[in-house]
Design an enzyme around this catalytic site. Structure first.
Site, mmCIF file in Angstrom:
data_model
loop_
_atom_site.group_PDB
_atom_site.id
_atom_site.type_symbol
_atom_site.label_atom_id
_atom_site.label_comp_id
_atom_site.label_asym_id
_atom_site.label_seq_id
_atom_site.Cartn_x
_atom_site.Cartn_y
_atom_site.Cartn_z
ATOM 1 N N ASP A 69 0.803 -1.220 0.000
ATOM 2 C CA ASP A 69 0.000 0.000 0.000
ATOM 3 C C ASP A 69 0.837 1.271 0.000
ATOM 4 O OD1 ASP A 69 0.834 -0.467 2.611
ATOM 5 O OD2 ASP A 69 -1.187 -0.491 3.467
ATOM 6 N N ASP A 480 3.628 0.834 13.069
ATOM 7 C CA ASP A 480 2.865 -0.425 13.140
ATOM 8 C C ASP A 480 3.542 -1.551 13.912
ATOM 9 O OD1 ASP A 480 0.866 0.762 11.711
ATOM 10 O OD2 ASP A 480 1.207 -0.337 9.862
#
Length: 884
Positions: A69, A480
């Site tokens: 992404d 993350d």
């Protein structure tokens, strides 16, 4: 729980890019610049981010691609079982093109591959989307800009593929667009594109219509295109085309005349979004995976359907009743060797695990990758081996039915190799998994799942730090997955930082004269936002938050590790002595200021906010605004103090339309001088000095001489050398940079999705740029060895080496032998080795130069048994020093 964490991290990342990235710049004339040849690699993490798409070529075995992404596209290398990055050539001004919304591999001419690129459809991304085309499998690209944006990191990015090649006439391609821009077609192999104006539906689904940023409120648009290859012949356009639309009432359309006209498929399910549409042309079935949400995080209900292309019959083939789903379906694949075999994923089953479903009778019956025996106990059809990426356990010890490592989450991509029924790959929010014995599922055995992700590095990097000594070569702060301590850049660390485990680490630092002391801060749903280590980052313990803290912010360690200054989100700047058991508010500095420490004076700290530089000389208790003017007015600024010299500060940053460049202060921020030879700069870092150089090496991500790149200076910024090239740009590199204090020429770079990049000069070595070694110091020397603390089995010592000769040293190497077999545990302010009783301590980058009459000091901790007699003989090379 994990869903909230990752969504928050992605939104924070997007906001950070909005604040920290300049808009696209007009091309400037290039100037002649010095250049060096570098080799570039990743500090291995293996994965770390969301893989929303995997594409196998349908006509050539072992040709496969993966899209990420924010981190570009990759091609599979079968000989090495690794992935090769394909979009490192994307430059600063078009950083959004590292987001890949769709990939297509040409089944007619396998050398051809296409990528639809663009990261955000709102104003965060400064450029429109584009379609990239390659005739050499992604080794090089040509680009066609589109008149609209694409969203590789937008909601709905796991649906697809939006880009498709006509399998009978490969000059024809279709692209589904977001934002109400409709369906687009190219008839000249992707060179030009035009809207299919008669396509009846541009989509209407948005994740959150109240979102004012445009991130969650954008129309997700046309989400997939699928050709029925049986309705065409080689060289003529395929007649039947299916298109998926983000519209819960009108999700699937069909053309039976090669795109001339389009109709809504009659009898189709409603109330859901069709994430995927996969065609089995042999049996005449179109399979569809439905979810009530667009993903990749959300989705609470779902169904699987089969459409008979010859009769128009719809059959609900859901493996579980809709009432029993708490997830949507997305990952969907057909075994091309055995087309009756179908697999699907419950992509949004966050807890206790994702689920994989498999049918060998075209969806009439299904089996699951795991089932409950007696709740909460599970029976798995698989085993999972993460020994190649051990951090995928996340250091967790969950209670049943949750297991670690998990099969995954956000499992929107799932593909069976069209040439090998035993090989299947699927993407998750953290890695790419695969198996090479999948058919054991059908025979009652257990198939083996392993990471198939080596070479695919997809982390967003917030901060980097390279200590001058100790086992750690590099500390990273990542989005993350928190970050890692690398002791070997070529190996995957065993675990990310734990105790606590931040979802995103926003800042970290070590004590310059005691690199055993390390601090990090970050984001966490609940719990402390700061952690400390006293063993060079090997182990961690949590600190205590001041009142009001909501996020990590920035943190600085005093040069000796005795105190810390923290500027967290949600609270003003704070300071502490010790390890954060209690905090006090700093005065004289605004909330949200970035903070750093002087690398020599343990009580001196610095801050910056909105054009003003701040200085504290009392350990962060009070700050005073500097009178320095002309600094950038915004907060897209990064600054650092030089190791080894008090008050030597470099500041980079700014934005177009205002002050934007690189500044240097030699008086602790009282005044700054802007470097006239730097057009723009966004980061600054230091590394080992070149042989013969009197100043540490500078590294920056900057625009110099009209050229954007990564630059190095060995003469305090007087001249610059570009060390990257146009093939190695990695999009946006503005978050952090640092040299290596132990190896001349080595630099570590942050990227926004391509992980931690490190480069080495082709002519460099540990001694300097010439490939030789530093001369052995000559002249007299003395050594003072002092045990400063001793306890049962352990001790701490300081060593002071004095140049009592008449000539300056440019480097030094001091050796001694322990009389009682003592062992060094950790040593700071020098590199060291020990073999038996013999110890050698060598200078690090910033303390190699020792003028006549001057001294250099280092310290260490060690262990002893029996007695702890001090050594009395010390040698500087072959020369014996006098013991003081």
């Amino acid at each position: 729980m994990r869903r909230t964490r990752i969504l928050t991290a992605v939104l924070a990342l997007a906001a950070g890019l909005l604040a920290g990235t300049p808009p696209a710049l007009a091309a400037a004339p290039q100037a002649a610049l010095a250049a060096d040849t570098y080799t570039w690699n990743n500090a291995r993490i293996d994965g770390g981010g969301f893989v929303p798409g995997i594409v196998f070529n349908r006509s050539e075995k072992n040709l496969a691609y993966a899209r990420t992404d924010i981190g570009g596209a990759y091609r599979w290398s079968e000989s090495t079982k690794t992935w090769t990055p394909l979009l490192d050539s994307v430059g600063w001004d078009e950083w959004g093109h590292t987001g890949v919304v769709s990939l297509a591999s040409d089944p007619v001419a396998p050398d051809k591959v296409y990528a639809a690129v663009g990261t955000y459809t709102n104003g965060w991304d400064p450029t429109n989307g584009a379609v990239l085309r390659s005739a050499d499998r992604g080794a090089s690209w040509q680009k066609t800009d589109l008149p609209f944006k694409l969203g590789g990191n937008m909601p709905g990015r796991g649906m697809g593929e939006r880009l498709a090649i006509d399998p009978n006439k490969d000059s024809v391609l279709y692209l589904g667009a977001p934002s109400g821009k409709g369906l687009w077609r190219s008839t000249d192999s992707g060179v030009t594109w035009s809207q299919v104006t008669n396509f009846p539906n541009v989509g209407n689904y948005v994740q959150d219509s109240t979102d004012t940023t445009g991130y969650a409120s954008d129309n997700q648009g046309i989400v997939w295109v699928t050709f029925d290859e049986s309705t065409g012949t080689a060289g003529t356009a395929t007649k039947t085309i299916y298109v998926g639309v983000a519209d819960k009432d009108n999700a699937v359309y069909r053309s039976t005349d090669a795109g001339a006209t389009w109709t809504r498929l009659a009898g189709q399910p409603t109330g859901y979004l069709a994430h995927k549409g996969v065609l089995d042309a042999k049996n005449g079935y179109l399979y569809l995976a439905y979810s009530d949400k667009g993903g990749p995080y959300d989705g609470g209900k779902g169904q699987l359907w089969r459409y008979a292309t010859a009769t128009g019959t719809w059959t609900n083939i859901s493996p579980v009743a809709e009432a029993d789903t708490y997830y949507g379906f997305s990952g969907l694949t057909v075994d091309r060797q055995h087309p009756g075999t179908v697999m699907a994923t419950a992509y949004s089953s966050w807890w206790p695990d994702t689920q994989l479903f498999r049918s060998t009778d075209s969806g009439a019956t299904w089996t699951k990758a795991w089932d409950y025996t007696s709740y909460p106990n599970r029976s798995n059809r698989y085993t999972i081996d993460v020994s190649s990426s051990p951090w995928l356990t996340f250091g967790a010890n969950p209670s049943p039915p949750e297991q670690t490592p998990k099969l995954g989450w956000m499992t929107e991509s799932l593909e069976i190799d069209p040439f090998d029924s035993d090989r299947m790959m699927y993407g998750t929010g953290a890695t790419l998994y695969g198996t090479e014995d999948l058919t054991k599922w059908d025979s009652g055995g257990q198939f083996t799942v392993k990471p198939m992700v080596q070479g695919l590095e997809e982390t967003s990097v917030d901060d980097l730090a390279a200590p001058p000594s100790g086992g750690a070569r590099l500390f990273s702060a990542l989005g993350d997955i928190g970050g890692f301590r690398h002791t070997d850049l070529t190996k995957v660390p065993s675990m990310m930082y734990t105790s606590p485990t931040f979802t995103t680490t926003t800042s970290l630092d070590f004590a310059e004269s005691n690199p055993n002391t390390v601090v990090r801060v970050g984001n966490l749903d609940s719990g402390p936002h700061i952690a400390f280590s006293t063993d060079n980052g090997a182990n961690w313990f949590a600190g205590t938050d001041p009142s009001g803290v909501s996020g990590g912010g920035t943190v600085a360690a005093g040069s000796d590790g005795s105190r810390f200054v923290w500027s967290p989100a949600g609270s003003g700047v704070q300071y502490t002595t010790g390890f954060g058991s209690s905090w006090s508010a700093s005065s004289g500095i605004p909330a949200g200021a970035a903070v750093e420490s002087d690398r020599v004076d343990p009580k001196t700290f610095y801050g910056f906010k909105s054009g003003t530089f701040y200085v504290s000389s009392d350990g962060g208790a009070t700050f005073t605004a500097s009178a320095a003017t002309g600094l950038p007015s915004g907060d897209s600024v990064r600054f650092k103090a030089l190791p080894g010299t008090k008050g030597d500060v470099w500041l980079a940053g700014g934005a177009t339309g205002g002050a934007y460049g690189l500044w240097h202060s030699t008086n602790g921020g009282t005044t700054f001088t802007e470097l006239a030879n730097v057009d723009q700069a966004d980061t600054i870092g230091f590394g080992k000095a070149a042989t013969g150089a009197s100043y540490q090496t500078l590294y920056t991500s900057a625009k110099i001489g009209g050229i954007r790149g990564i630059f190095r200076s060995t003469d305090a910024g007087a001249t610059w050398t570009r060390i990257n090239d146009d093939a190695h740009q990695w999009g946006w590199t503005g978050a952090a940079i640092t040299g290596d204090p132990r190896i001349y020429g080595r630099v570590y770079l942050s990227t926004n999705g391509r992980g931690v990049i490190y480069g080495d000069t082709a002519g460099g070595d540990d001694g300097g740029g010439g490939g030789g070694t530093d001369p052995t110091p000559t002249g007299a020397c003395t050594v003072a060895y002092t045990i400063t603390n001793q306890w049962t089995g352990g001790f701490q010592a300081d060593v002071r080496l004095t140049n009592t000769g008449t000539a300056s040293w440019s480097s030094w190497s001091l050796g001694w032998s322990f009389p009682n077999g003592q062992t060094v545990g950790q040593l700071w302010n020098a590199d060291w080795t020990q073999s038996g009783a013999a110890v050698t301590a060598k200078n690090v980058s910033w303390n190699g130069t020792v003028a006549a009459g001057s001294s250099v000091s280092f310290g260490f901790t060690g262990t002893w048994t029996g007695t702890n007699t001090e050594p009395t003989t010390f040698k500087l090379g072959d020369q014996t020093c006098t013991a003081a």
